[in-house]
Design a protein around this motif. Structure first.
Motif, mmCIF file in Angstrom:
data_model
loop_
_atom_site.group_PDB
_atom_site.id
_atom_site.type_symbol
_atom_site.label_atom_id
_atom_site.label_comp_id
_atom_site.label_asym_id
_atom_site.label_seq_id
_atom_site.Cartn_x
_atom_site.Cartn_y
_atom_site.Cartn_z
ATOM 1 N N LYS A 58 91.142 46.444 67.629
ATOM 2 C CA LYS A 58 91.756 45.604 66.605
ATOM 3 C C LYS A 58 90.813 44.491 66.181
ATOM 4 O O LYS A 58 90.224 43.805 67.017
ATOM 5 N N ILE A 59 90.685 44.298 64.850
ATOM 6 C CA ILE A 59 89.828 43.223 64.355
ATOM 7 C C ILE A 59 90.634 42.073 63.765
ATOM 8 O O ILE A 59 90.076 41.014 63.483
ATOM 9 N N GLY A 60 91.936 42.244 63.559
ATOM 10 C CA GLY A 60 92.745 41.155 63.034
ATOM 11 C C GLY A 60 94.013 41.651 62.390
ATOM 12 O O GLY A 60 94.232 42.856 62.244
ATOM 13 N N ASP A 61 94.855 40.691 62.013
ATOM 14 C CA ASP A 61 96.098 40.966 61.295
ATOM 15 C C ASP A 61 96.035 40.304 59.922
ATOM 16 O O ASP A 61 95.589 39.152 59.801
ATOM 17 N N PHE A 62 96.538 41.015 58.909
ATOM 18 C CA PHE A 62 96.386 40.564 57.528
ATOM 19 C C PHE A 62 97.693 40.775 56.774
ATOM 20 O O PHE A 62 98.657 41.336 57.304
ATOM 21 N N ASP A 63 97.733 40.315 55.520
ATOM 22 C CA ASP A 63 98.925 40.399 54.685
ATOM 23 C C ASP A 63 98.866 41.659 53.829
ATOM 24 O O ASP A 63 98.167 41.707 52.834
ATOM 25 N N LYS A 64 99.582 42.699 54.249
ATOM 26 C CA LYS A 64 99.626 43.983 53.539
ATOM 27 C C LYS A 64 98.217 44.489 53.180
ATOM 28 O O LYS A 64 97.885 44.720 52.023
ATOM 29 N N PRO A 65 97.370 44.690 54.174
ATOM 30 C CA PRO A 65 96.017 45.180 53.874
ATOM 31 C C PRO A 65 96.037 46.621 53.375
ATOM 32 O O PRO A 65 96.798 47.450 53.879
ATOM 33 N N VAL A 66 95.192 46.897 52.384
ATOM 34 C CA VAL A 66 95.106 48.243 51.818
ATOM 35 C C VAL A 66 93.678 48.788 51.782
ATOM 36 O O VAL A 66 93.477 49.944 51.394
ATOM 37 N N TYR A 67 92.690 47.991 52.202
ATOM 38 C CA TYR A 67 91.321 48.495 52.178
ATOM 39 C C TYR A 67 90.434 47.524 52.935
ATOM 40 O O TYR A 67 90.735 46.331 53.047
ATOM 41 N N VAL A 68 89.329 48.036 53.471
ATOM 42 C CA VAL A 68 88.312 47.207 54.102
ATOM 43 C C VAL A 68 86.952 47.810 53.790
ATOM 44 O O VAL A 68 86.788 49.042 53.767
ATOM 45 N N THR A 69 85.973 46.939 53.503
ATOM 46 C CA THR A 69 84.644 47.429 53.143
ATOM 47 C C THR A 69 83.618 46.360 53.484
ATOM 48 O O THR A 69 83.943 45.294 54.007
ATOM 49 N N GLN A 70 82.371 46.668 53.188
ATOM 50 C CA GLN A 70 81.275 45.743 53.450
ATOM 51 C C GLN A 70 80.227 45.901 52.365
ATOM 52 O O GLN A 70 80.043 46.998 51.816
ATOM 53 N N ALA A 71 79.545 44.805 52.048
ATOM 54 C CA ALA A 71 78.501 44.855 51.030
ATOM 55 C C ALA A 71 77.244 45.507 51.597
ATOM 56 O O ALA A 71 76.920 45.328 52.778
ATOM 57 N N PRO A 72 76.503 46.271 50.790
ATOM 58 C CA PRO A 72 75.252 46.859 51.261
ATOM 59 C C PRO A 72 74.300 45.775 51.772
ATOM 60 O O PRO A 72 74.165 44.717 51.174
ATOM 61 N N GLY A 73 73.659 46.057 52.894
ATOM 62 C CA GLY A 73 72.691 45.130 53.447
ATOM 63 C C GLY A 73 73.279 43.972 54.217
ATOM 64 O O GLY A 73 72.547 43.077 54.653
ATOM 65 N N ALA A 75 75.298 42.700 57.544
ATOM 66 C CA ALA A 75 75.700 43.107 58.885
ATOM 67 C C ALA A 75 76.703 42.147 59.507
ATOM 68 O O ALA A 75 76.991 42.257 60.699
ATOM 69 N N HIS A 76 77.246 41.217 58.730
ATOM 70 C CA HIS A 76 78.068 40.163 59.314
ATOM 71 C C HIS A 76 79.469 40.035 58.718
ATOM 72 O O HIS A 76 80.388 39.609 59.413
ATOM 73 N N ASP A 77 79.637 40.355 57.453
ATOM 74 C CA ASP A 77 80.908 40.091 56.778
ATOM 75 C C ASP A 77 81.622 41.385 56.400
ATOM 76 O O ASP A 77 81.063 42.228 55.688
ATOM 77 N N LEU A 78 82.854 41.520 56.883
ATOM 78 C CA LEU A 78 83.762 42.549 56.404
ATOM 79 C C LEU A 78 84.699 41.916 55.383
ATOM 80 O O LEU A 78 85.073 40.745 55.510
ATOM 81 N N PHE A 79 85.099 42.708 54.382
ATOM 82 C CA PHE A 79 85.971 42.210 53.321
ATOM 83 C C PHE A 79 87.262 43.022 53.341
ATOM 84 O O PHE A 79 87.244 44.240 53.158
ATOM 85 N N VAL A 80 88.369 42.333 53.592
ATOM 86 C CA VAL A 80 89.676 42.970 53.709
ATOM 87 C C VAL A 80 90.473 42.714 52.440
ATOM 88 O O VAL A 80 90.685 41.563 52.048
ATOM 89 N N VAL A 81 90.926 43.789 51.790
ATOM 90 C CA VAL A 81 91.710 43.690 50.563
ATOM 91 C C VAL A 81 93.180 43.602 50.926
ATOM 92 O O VAL A 81 93.730 44.516 51.562
ATOM 93 N N GLU A 82 93.833 42.514 50.535
ATOM 94 C CA GLU A 82 95.261 42.339 50.740
ATOM 95 C C GLU A 82 95.991 42.624 49.438
ATOM 96 O O GLU A 82 95.644 42.074 48.385
ATOM 97 N N GLN A 83 96.986 43.472 49.497
ATOM 98 C CA GLN A 83 97.671 43.974 48.308
ATOM 99 C C GLN A 83 98.211 42.873 47.388
ATOM 100 O O GLN A 83 98.153 43.014 46.162
ATOM 101 N N PRO A 84 98.725 41.738 47.908
ATOM 102 C CA PRO A 84 99.228 40.702 46.997
ATOM 103 C C PRO A 84 98.160 40.032 46.138
ATOM 104 O O PRO A 84 98.517 39.331 45.179
ATOM 105 N N VAL A 89 87.672 37.390 54.314
ATOM 106 C CA VAL A 89 86.391 37.649 54.959
ATOM 107 C C VAL A 89 86.551 37.595 56.479
ATOM 108 O O VAL A 89 87.153 36.664 57.022
ATOM 109 N N VAL A 90 86.006 38.615 57.150
ATOM 110 C CA VAL A 90 85.890 38.610 58.613
ATOM 111 C C VAL A 90 84.407 38.474 58.928
ATOM 112 O O VAL A 90 83.634 39.406 58.732
ATOM 113 N N HIS A 91 84.012 37.296 59.380
ATOM 114 C CA HIS A 91 82.601 36.995 59.636
ATOM 115 C C HIS A 91 82.319 37.085 61.132
ATOM 116 O O HIS A 91 82.847 36.296 61.920
#
Length: 387
Positions: A58-73, A75-84, A89-91
């Motif tokens: 588990k990396i965390g709890d979010f508000d109605k998450p529908v996607y997670v991704t990362q920018a090319p290059g 290695a530190h930040d994940l971006f979680v898309v919340e439906q609302p 950012v998960v750093h």
């Protein structure tokens, strides 16, 4: 995605959840940063068996998450898309209080509407634009791009996004919503058939409609217009490109009987017609529709085993040898993670349960190092790691 049942009101399990608890399969160790895979690169690993050796971290709890991704290059930040309407950012494993952007006031939510995905271009580190797909306040699909705030890689300037595409949505479901940059550097946009039941407007086989399609646009060319890349899709809620081969994989949500997964080689995907609404899976559906040369799915399953396919990724994480080279997917209702050997254009012959379950499985995600994530609409996001 089937957040709304065909011809019915919103399913109660959207809010209440469905499926079972992940139980002891969930790891509680701290989330590591997305550094390069420790296994040596070079020749591909043998295709995994799809059995065992994997837990959910588990990396965390979010508000109605529908996607997670990362920018090319990155290695530190994940971006979680919340439906609302927020992207969080998960750093380095820590959820930041300040969102990457917040367009909640511009977004219709929820059901099958909302902020549905984002995508970073391959040249993001030089040209810091992020693309977003959401349902606007009129109920229509909008794809926009916005620049990263100057000097702040964890914030995007969302006050005046630049329009890329607007598509009128006749109903509130089957919006699609996936954005992906393909192996050719172009932006691919998934759109469902517009909603209601049974393709009432017959857009599935209508080449003049942008609905029931995967569209493509070259954002590097000013004024470029979208083109149809693939058609005959009821609701391609989640699709992806194999990071090693470029092959296209689609989880296409079914009508009353079948869910399906499409897999085609990238050089054969342009112009592919996947058959809706002449077909649901491999079965004839609307008798007044024809789809000559329709590409059959590589996998179908009936609604005795689920309700809404959640498309995933071909796993290329060398730290997950049991899943390497296999297409990972699941179902929103059943929540059980499955995989099969990724052979585009060939029927899946070794579909297997991984023995892991994510309630209300809304999406999968992949980071820049190839690590794979599973997303629950109920809040948790998990990374798949070796046992």
């Amino acid at each position: 995605m089937r957040f709304v049942a065909a011809g019915a009101t919103m399913l109660a399990f959207i809010l209440a959840g469905c499926g079972g608890d992940s139980g002891s399969s969930v790891s509680t160790v701290p989330m590591p940063t997305a550094t390069a895979n420790p296994a040596p690169r070079g020749h591909p690993l043998p295709t995994g068996s799809g059995q065992g050796g994997v837990v959910l971290q588990k990396i965390g709890d979010f508000d109605k998450p529908v996607y997670v991704t990362q920018a090319p290059g990155d290695a530190h930040d994940l971006f979680v898309v919340e439906q609302p309407g927020k992207v969080v950012v998960v750093h380095d494993g820590q959820v930041l209080e300040q969102p990457f952007f917040d367009i909640s006031n511009e977004v219709s939510c929820c059901g099958e509407q909302g902020l549905l995905s984002i995508a970073f271009p391959p040249n993001y580190q030089r040209h810091a634009w992020v693309y977003a797909d959401y349902t606007d306040n009129a109920g229509d699909t909008r794809v926009v791009k916005m620049p990263r705030s100057e000097g702040d890689k964890q914030s995007a300037y969302s006050a005046n996004p630049l329009p890329v595409l607007t598509v009128h949505q006749p109903y509130s479901n089957h919006n699609g919503g996936q954005l992906q940059f393909g192996p050719d550097g172009r932006l691919y946009i998934g759109l469902g058939d517009g909603g209601a039941e049974g393709d009432p407007d017959r857009v599935g086989q209508d080449p003049s409609s942008p609905l029931a399609k995967i569209l493509v646009i070259d954002p590097s060319q000013p004024g470029a217009k979208e083109e149809t890349f693939a058609s005959g899709l009821r609701n391609p809620w989640r699709f992806s490109f194999d990071s090693q081969t470029g092959d296209l994989w689609i989880g296409d949500v079914g009508q009353d009987t079948y869910e399906e997964v499409e897999g085609v080689r990238f050089n054969e995907a342009d112009g592919a017609n996947f058959g809706w609404s002449a077909y649901e899976g491999t079965a004839r559906y609307n008798a007044d529709q024809r789809a000559p040369g329709a590409v059959p799915p590589v996998l179908t399953y009936s609604h005795s085993n689920g309700c809404s396919v959640t498309g995933g990724y071909v796993v290329r994480d060398r730290g997950l040898p049991s899943l390497y080279g296999r297409y990972l997917y699941g179902d929103f209702c059943a929540g059980v993670l499955h995989s099969f050997t990724a052979r585009p254009g060939q029927p899946a012959s070794d579909d297997r349960s991984l023995g892991l379950q994510v309630p209300s499985l809304s999406s999968f995600g992949e980071d820049a190092a190839g690590h794979v994530y599973a997303v629950s609409l109920e809040g948790p996001i998990y990374r798949l790691v070796s046992r």
